[in-house]
Design a protein around this motif. Structure first.
Motif, mmCIF file in Angstrom:
data_model
loop_
_atom_site.group_PDB
_atom_site.id
_atom_site.type_symbol
_atom_site.label_atom_id
_atom_site.label_comp_id
_atom_site.label_asym_id
_atom_site.label_seq_id
_atom_site.Cartn_x
_atom_site.Cartn_y
_atom_site.Cartn_z
ATOM 1 N N GLY A 173 23.295 37.598 46.869
ATOM 2 C CA GLY A 173 23.629 38.134 45.617
ATOM 3 C C GLY A 173 23.348 37.231 44.589
ATOM 4 O O GLY A 173 24.066 37.068 43.527
ATOM 5 N N LEU A 174 22.323 36.473 44.608
ATOM 6 C CA LEU A 174 22.001 35.519 43.509
ATOM 7 C C LEU A 174 21.031 36.137 42.492
ATOM 8 O O LEU A 174 20.230 36.951 42.864
ATOM 9 C CB LEU A 174 21.276 34.286 44.395
ATOM 10 N N LYS A 175 21.107 35.981 41.394
ATOM 11 C CA LYS A 175 20.170 36.243 40.326
ATOM 12 C C LYS A 175 19.229 35.193 40.139
ATOM 13 O O LYS A 175 19.373 34.199 39.669
ATOM 14 C CB LYS A 175 20.604 36.547 38.804
ATOM 15 N N THR A 192 16.973 34.501 37.921
ATOM 16 C CA THR A 192 16.653 33.985 36.371
ATOM 17 C C THR A 192 18.060 33.320 36.023
ATOM 18 O O THR A 192 17.946 32.514 34.987
ATOM 19 C CB THR A 192 16.253 34.832 35.631
ATOM 20 N N LEU A 193 19.225 33.139 36.871
ATOM 21 C CA LEU A 193 20.159 32.538 36.448
ATOM 22 C C LEU A 193 20.415 30.810 37.201
ATOM 23 O O LEU A 193 19.776 31.054 38.279
ATOM 24 C CB LEU A 193 21.388 33.168 36.575
ATOM 25 N N GLU A 253 25.478 29.228 36.474
ATOM 26 C CA GLU A 253 25.706 30.306 35.811
ATOM 27 C C GLU A 253 25.929 31.372 37.024
ATOM 28 O O GLU A 253 26.873 32.418 36.696
ATOM 29 C CB GLU A 253 24.572 30.866 35.207
ATOM 30 N N GLU A 278 29.443 30.714 38.284
ATOM 31 C CA GLU A 278 30.475 30.978 37.284
ATOM 32 C C GLU A 278 30.771 32.497 36.965
ATOM 33 O O GLU A 278 31.736 32.798 36.812
ATOM 34 C CB GLU A 278 30.280 30.131 35.836
ATOM 35 N N PHE A 279 29.491 33.338 37.099
ATOM 36 C CA PHE A 279 29.696 34.662 37.227
ATOM 37 C C PHE A 279 30.640 35.301 38.287
ATOM 38 O O PHE A 279 31.518 36.037 37.785
ATOM 39 C CB PHE A 279 28.482 35.311 37.098
ATOM 40 N N TRP A 280 30.618 34.921 39.413
ATOM 41 C CA TRP A 280 31.239 35.223 40.422
ATOM 42 C C TRP A 280 32.909 34.726 40.394
ATOM 43 O O TRP A 280 33.716 35.686 40.751
ATOM 44 C CB TRP A 280 30.795 34.986 41.682
ATOM 45 N N ARG A 329 30.197 30.711 46.749
ATOM 46 C CA ARG A 329 30.578 32.037 46.132
ATOM 47 C C ARG A 329 32.018 32.213 46.760
ATOM 48 O O ARG A 329 32.898 32.732 46.214
ATOM 49 C CB ARG A 329 29.804 33.204 46.211
#
Lengths: 218, 205
Positions: free
Chosen positions: B74-76, B78-79, B83, B86-88, B129
């Motif tokens: 579940g990683l993006k 381009t982040l 980031e 911190e999103f999770w 995460r």
């Protein structure tokens, strides 16, 4: 939920995010139509409302499959489904982020591109208003379609087929608003009908999209 | 805070794979799922995590107590590492990603984009995460894939810390994680073909 919204905006703007894809498509359509139809200004002015709305609608369609497919592929959607925020909220937020990255830029760019199609003067204001009122419906309906096709490889074709009929009412009333505006007629009826479609879609479809996601995640 | 699974039957793609699974997981315990490929370990974990409804039986757990981690992290791309984490943390309503970064030795990589991480580094970020979710029950599917020996050690240490805080974990894995764990062999619960009658309809009900 704000976090998810900001993340989606950030992802769209960064490289490979697809921001500008719809805008570029809209630009191409409106630039090419005069070449195809001919430079006669009267004829262009007559078809301008329809072409502008159609261009905006197809530009919106272009980026729909990204709403959920990318998150499905990298596993984020599974994790979001187990997170404390409800899937209904996820669907609504992702549709909102899609609107901010495609519908809103299209709305703002439309007057400049209307010049290329010789759109009559009084119609510019109604063009912006009708796109601002109508494009949220395109994003929410599209998010529902994207949720239905999320598990499918290359589901883009099916997504277009599912979503296009649902876009027809918005297209009819949107183009009608601009056409009536161009002719100086009263635009209240088509504008209100379109606003009704948008409000209904925004109120109901996030729930339908969340249910479709739950079934596709099994 | 314990997880109790009773008479659970679950299906994958409309075909029942497991039936009458029973176990209980108390705070501080690890239950390792074993079984050959296709035995239903992933299906069981997804059912426990609430991603798919059971065909029959019950999963009793505190609401929103299970953190799920699968093959995809579940990683993006381009982040950056920070980031992503911190999103999770924001989504799960916790704050502070420093402990998670330290636990998986990611401090040197905080400003690196996820697309430039190696497979093992991505996995470590995916496991970090789990620490920012703040959830007591971990449901993990092959957490040590693409990790080297040192990183498996980091994961083992993080798992011990989680257990010491009263957490528990349900892990599908084939390697020794260095923690005391009970083993559940899922092959004993393999669904019999006869029991599959009517399951197709149930899956779409």
């Amino acid at each position: 939920m704000i976090r998810l919204f900001l993340r989606d905006l950030k992802l769209a703007i960064r490289s490979g995010g697809g921001f500008g894809l719809g805008l570029a498509f809209f630009l191409i359509v409106t630039v090419l139509v005069p070449f195809g139809v001919g430079p006669e200004s009267g004829r262009l002015a007559a078809i301008a409302p329809g072409i502008l709305w159609l261009g905006a609608l197809l530009a919106c369609l272009l980026s729909l499959d990204r709403i959920f497919a990318l998150d499905y592929e990298d596993g984020s959607l599974d994790l979001l489904a187990t997170a404390p925020i409800p899937l209904e909220g996820v669907a609504a937020v992702k549709a909102a982020a899609h609107w901010v990255t495609t519908g809103l830029p299209l709305t703002l760019a439309a007057p400049a591109l209307g010049v290329l199609l010789n759109l009559p003067g009084p119609a510019y204001g109604w063009l912006v208003v009708s796109l601002a009122v109508g494009t949220p419906a395109l994003s929410v309906i599209g998010a529902f379609g994207a949720a239905l096709t999320v598990g499918l490889k290359r589901g883009g074709l099916l997504l277009s087929l599912l979503v296009l009929p649902l876009y027809v009412p918005t297209l009819i009333f949107g183009a009608e608003t601009v056409r009536r505006g161009a002719e100086g007629l009263d635009v209240t009826t088509p504008l209100l009908l379109m606003a009704g479609i948008t409000l209904g879609a925004v109120a109901l479809l996030p729930f339908a999209a969340a249910q479709a996601l739950r079934i596709n995640l099994r | 805070m314990s997880l109790v699974v009773e008479n659970l039957s679950c299906a994958r793609g409309g075909i029942p794979v497991l039936e009458r699974v029973c176990f209980a997981l108390n705070p501080g315990e690890v239950l390792v799922l074993r079984g050959p490929n296709g035995a239903g370990k992933t299906t069981l974990l997804r059912t426990v995590a609430g991603l798919q409804p059971p065909l029959a039986g019950t999963v009793e757990a505190e609401p929103e107590s299970v953190a799920y981690a699968a093959h995809a992290d579940g990683l993006k791309a381009t982040l950056t590492v920070a980031e992503n984490l911190e999103f999770w943390a924001g989504i799960f309503g916790t704050s502070g990603i420093d402990a998670a970064l330290t636990a998986f030795d990611l401090e040197a990589l905080v400003d690196r984009h996820a697309q430039n991480l190696s497979a093992g580094q991505k996995r470590r970020l995916g496991l970090a995460r789990l620490l920012v979710t703040g959830r007591p029950v971990w449901a993990l599917d092959e957490p040590t894939v693409s990790l080297d020996v040192a990183s498996v050690g980091l994961f083992g240490a993080a798992l011990k810390g989680h257990l010491a805080q009263g957490g528990s974990a349900l892990i599908a894995t084939h390697i020794d994680l260095g923690v005391e764990a009970r083993v559940l062999d899922v092959t004993e619960f393999r669904a019999t073909p006869e029991a599959g009658g009517g399951a197709f309809d149930e899956a779409f009900a």
